[in-house]
Write a protein that holds these residues in place. Structure first.
Motif, PDB file in Angstrom:
ATOM      1  N   SER A  22       0.830  -1.202   0.000  1.00  0.00           N
ATOM      2  CA  SER A  22       0.000   0.000   0.000  1.00  0.00           C
ATOM      3  C   SER A  22       0.866   1.254   0.000  1.00  0.00           C
ATOM      4  N   LEU A  23       1.949   1.217   0.779  1.00  0.00           N
ATOM      5  CA  LEU A  23       2.872   2.352   0.820  1.00  0.00           C
ATOM      6  C   LEU A  23       3.492   2.587  -0.551  1.00  0.00           C
ATOM      7  N   GLN A  24       3.902   1.504  -1.194  1.00  0.00           N
ATOM      8  CA  GLN A  24       4.504   1.618  -2.517  1.00  0.00           C
ATOM      9  C   GLN A  24       3.511   2.194  -3.519  1.00  0.00           C
ATOM     10  N   ARG A  25       2.285   1.719  -3.459  1.00  0.00           N
ATOM     11  CA  ARG A  25       1.256   2.179  -4.388  1.00  0.00           C
ATOM     12  C   ARG A  25       0.996   3.677  -4.220  1.00  0.00           C
ATOM     13  N   LYS A  26       0.911   4.124  -2.974  1.00  0.00           N
ATOM     14  CA  LYS A  26       0.673   5.541  -2.720  1.00  0.00           C
ATOM     15  C   LYS A  26       1.829   6.390  -3.232  1.00  0.00           C
ATOM     16  N   LEU A  27       3.048   5.902  -3.009  1.00  0.00           N
ATOM     17  CA  LEU A  27       4.220   6.647  -3.463  1.00  0.00           C
ATOM     18  C   LEU A  27       4.255   6.725  -4.984  1.00  0.00           C
ATOM     19  N   ALA A  28       3.995   5.587  -5.635  1.00  0.00           N
ATOM     20  CA  ALA A  28       4.015   5.562  -7.099  1.00  0.00           C
ATOM     21  C   ALA A  28       2.918   6.456  -7.672  1.00  0.00           C
ATOM     22  N   SER A  29       1.728   6.408  -7.071  1.00  0.00           N
ATOM     23  CA  SER A  29       0.623   7.246  -7.543  1.00  0.00           C
ATOM     24  C   SER A  29       0.969   8.719  -7.409  1.00  0.00           C
ATOM     25  N   HIS A  30       1.605   9.059  -6.298  1.00  0.00           N
ATOM     26  CA  HIS A  30       2.007  10.454  -6.082  1.00  0.00           C
ATOM     27  C   HIS A  30       3.009  10.899  -7.139  1.00  0.00           C
ATOM     28  N   GLU A  31       3.982  10.038  -7.433  1.00  0.00           N
ATOM     29  CA  GLU A  31       5.005  10.405  -8.407  1.00  0.00           C
ATOM     30  C   GLU A  31       4.404  10.583  -9.798  1.00  0.00           C
ATOM     31  N   PHE A  32       3.478   9.682 -10.176  1.00  0.00           N
ATOM     32  CA  PHE A  32       2.896   9.772 -11.507  1.00  0.00           C
ATOM     33  C   PHE A  32       1.949  10.961 -11.646  1.00  0.00           C
ATOM     34  N   SER A  33       1.505  11.503 -10.531  1.00  0.00           N
ATOM     35  CA  SER A  33       0.639  12.676 -10.600  1.00  0.00           C
ATOM     36  C   SER A  33       1.448  13.963 -10.739  1.00  0.00           C
ATOM     37  N   ALA A  34       2.757  13.861 -10.560  1.00  0.00           N
ATOM     38  CA  ALA A  34       3.617  15.045 -10.645  1.00  0.00           C
ATOM     39  C   ALA A  34       3.744  15.502 -12.097  1.00  0.00           C
ATOM     40  N   LYS A  35       3.567  16.786 -12.317  1.00  0.00           N
ATOM     41  CA  LYS A  35       3.638  17.333 -13.670  1.00  0.00           C
ATOM     42  C   LYS A  35       5.009  17.115 -14.286  1.00  0.00           C
ATOM     43  N   SER A  36       6.052  17.223 -13.470  1.00  0.00           N
ATOM     44  CA  SER A  36       7.411  17.066 -13.989  1.00  0.00           C
ATOM     45  C   SER A  36       7.636  15.666 -14.546  1.00  0.00           C
ATOM     46  N   LEU A  37       7.070  14.635 -13.876  1.00  0.00           N
ATOM     47  CA  LEU A  37       7.236  13.270 -14.365  1.00  0.00           C
ATOM     48  C   LEU A  37       6.431  13.063 -15.643  1.00  0.00           C
ATOM     49  N   ARG A  38       5.233  13.629 -15.697  1.00  0.00           N
ATOM     50  CA  ARG A  38       4.423  13.493 -16.905  1.00  0.00           C
ATOM     51  C   ARG A  38       5.126  14.115 -18.104  1.00  0.00           C
ATOM     52  N   GLU A  39       5.699  15.281 -17.900  1.00  0.00           N
ATOM     53  CA  GLU A  39       6.425  15.933 -18.988  1.00  0.00           C
ATOM     54  C   GLU A  39       7.649  15.121 -19.381  1.00  0.00           C
ATOM     55  N   PHE A  40       8.296  14.510 -18.390  1.00  0.00           N
ATOM     56  CA  PHE A  40       9.460  13.668 -18.649  1.00  0.00           C
ATOM     57  C   PHE A  40       9.066  12.455 -19.490  1.00  0.00           C
ATOM     58  N   VAL A  41       7.934  11.837 -19.150  1.00  0.00           N
ATOM     59  CA  VAL A  41       7.458  10.662 -19.887  1.00  0.00           C
ATOM     60  C   VAL A  41       7.147  11.023 -21.335  1.00  0.00           C
ATOM     61  N   VAL A  42       6.464  12.145 -21.543  1.00  0.00           N
ATOM     62  CA  VAL A  42       6.121  12.572 -22.901  1.00  0.00           C
ATOM     63  C   VAL A  42       7.387  12.833 -23.715  1.00  0.00           C
ATOM     64  N   LYS A  43       8.374  13.455 -23.085  1.00  0.00           N
ATOM     65  CA  LYS A  43       9.639  13.728 -23.776  1.00  0.00           C
ATOM     66  C   LYS A  43      10.338  12.430 -24.166  1.00  0.00           C
ATOM     67  N   ILE A  44      10.331  11.456 -23.261  1.00  0.00           N
ATOM     68  CA  ILE A  44      10.951  10.162 -23.547  1.00  0.00           C
ATOM     69  C   ILE A  44      10.233   9.479 -24.707  1.00  0.00           C
ATOM     70  N   LEU A  45       8.907   9.491 -24.673  1.00  0.00           N
ATOM     71  CA  LEU A  45       8.122   8.867 -25.736  1.00  0.00           C
ATOM     72  C   LEU A  45       8.405   9.522 -27.089  1.00  0.00           C
ATOM     73  N   GLU A  46       8.439  10.834 -27.094  1.00  0.00           N
ATOM     74  CA  GLU A  46       8.689  11.558 -28.337  1.00  0.00           C
ATOM     75  C   GLU A  46      10.053  11.193 -28.920  1.00  0.00           C
ATOM     76  N   ASP A  47      11.057  11.154 -28.064  1.00  0.00           N
ATOM     77  CA  ASP A  47      12.408  10.815 -28.518  1.00  0.00           C
ATOM     78  C   ASP A  47      12.477   9.377 -29.010  1.00  0.00           C
ATOM     79  N   GLU A  48      11.838   8.467 -28.286  1.00  0.00           N
ATOM     80  CA  GLU A  48      11.880   7.050 -28.653  1.00  0.00           C
ATOM     81  C   GLU A  48      11.167   6.799 -29.982  1.00  0.00           C
TER      82      GLU A  48
END
Length: 315
Positions: A22-48
């Motif tokens: 449960s702790l891991q899930r909450k931490l992961a959910s928090h990280e994926f809700s961060a705008k910086s991570l979302r922008e990072f993911v989109v940048k990675i996808l675009e490059d790939e």
């Protein structure tokens, strides 16, 4: 997935491990809700996509080469999820290079874990595990290799973080102060979940589009309308792709990446229809069948019709 592989992740674990999960899930959910991570993911996808996936497809088209799209998309998914999770790219889409050992280890581990399910009784594979024989021996070797590889990546990441932070999940988890074993298991779970399911979903999606040119045109038109054929798309743009989302939902309705799944009840409960479920009971649901039920989707349930996701009387 074998029960000894990711002890902190599986729901079948004892209550203390459920708390960790449960702790891991909450931490992961928090990280994926961060705008910086979302922008990072989109940048990675675009490059790939631009620098690795499209060149492979363009080369195949120009030279009349037949590709196994499921294999190509599996390589694409693994490169992407490694970049997002670990901050490293195994270059699986470089077809001139041999398959990285870590990828092979994942393939073998998945295969041998699945073999447990076809044994007539669980005692068979448990005996093999106890005696370290056959498929269980190979499974153990694969899992150990994955653990060593990811542990090495974690230690290298720690040294790198001493000089500055990173945007990948591994950097974020280490920055949260989690112990190495927990971080390792979380990262491995992301790698497993992100590779096979993503590649399976994309394979069926493109296969269905290839047989429905009118829908394919609508998908392309929507993407171009948001980008004007020039600018890169950001995360907010992706959320505006309503028709493409409907196509993905419709594709996964017909061909879900995971055709069935099961959970074990943590405590006594009652299902909506009144069926009692007792602590420890295994509850299995069949997504493939549910996606083809006439009472849910109508008489055209076998048809690929994305518009149904805009029909409030259907879903």
């Amino acid at each position: 997935m074998s029960s000894h592989w990711l002890p902190h992740i599986l729901l079948q674990e004892s209550p203390p491990s459920l708390g960790v999960w449960s702790l891991q899930r909450k931490l992961a959910s928090h990280e994926f809700s961060a705008k910086s991570l979302r922008e990072f993911v989109v940048k990675i996808l675009e490059d790939e996509v631009e620098n690795r996936l499209l060149p492979v497809l363009e080369n195949a088209a120009e030279n009349n080469i037949i590709l196994d799209m499921q294999e190509i998309l599996k390589r694409f998914a693994f490169d992407t999820i490694c970049e997002v999770s670990l901050g490293t790219n195994p270059s699986c889409l470089n077809l001139s290079r041999p398959v990285p050992p870590l990828v092979e280890a994942f393939d073998w581990a998945s295969k041998f874990s699945a073999m447990r399910g076809v044994e007539p009784v669980s005692a068979v594979w448990k005996c093999k595990r106890a005696l370290n024989l056959g498929s269980e021996k190979k499974l153990k070797e694969s899992v150990n290799f994955i653990h060593r590889s990811v542990n090495d990546i974690i230690q290298a990441k720690k040294r790198k973080l001493e000089k500055g932070g990173g945007n990948d999940l591994l950097s974020r988890f280490l920055g949260a102060g989690l112990d190495d074993e927990m971080v390792r298991d979380m990262v491995i779970s992301f790698l497993m979940a992100g590779r096979d399911t993503t590649s399976a979903a994309l394979t069926w999606f493109f296969w269905l589009l290839s047989g429905h040119p009118d829908i394919e045109k609508h998908v392309v038109d929507e993407a171009f309308s948001l980008s004007n054929g020039e600018k890169s798309l950001n995360f907010d743009d992706l959320t505006e792709m309503k028709y493409i989302k409907a196509c993905l939902c419709e594709s996964m309705r017909l061909y879900p990446p995971v055709v069935w799944d099961s959970k074990h009840a943590a405590k006594d409960d009652i299902l909506p229809d009144g069926t009692p479920v007792y602590k420890g009971n295994r509850v299995t649901y069949f997504q493939y069948g549910m996606g083809r039920m006439e009472e849910l989707w109508g008489k055209d349930r076998f048809e690929f019709r994305p518009d149904r996701w805009f029909d409030k009387t259907c879903v």
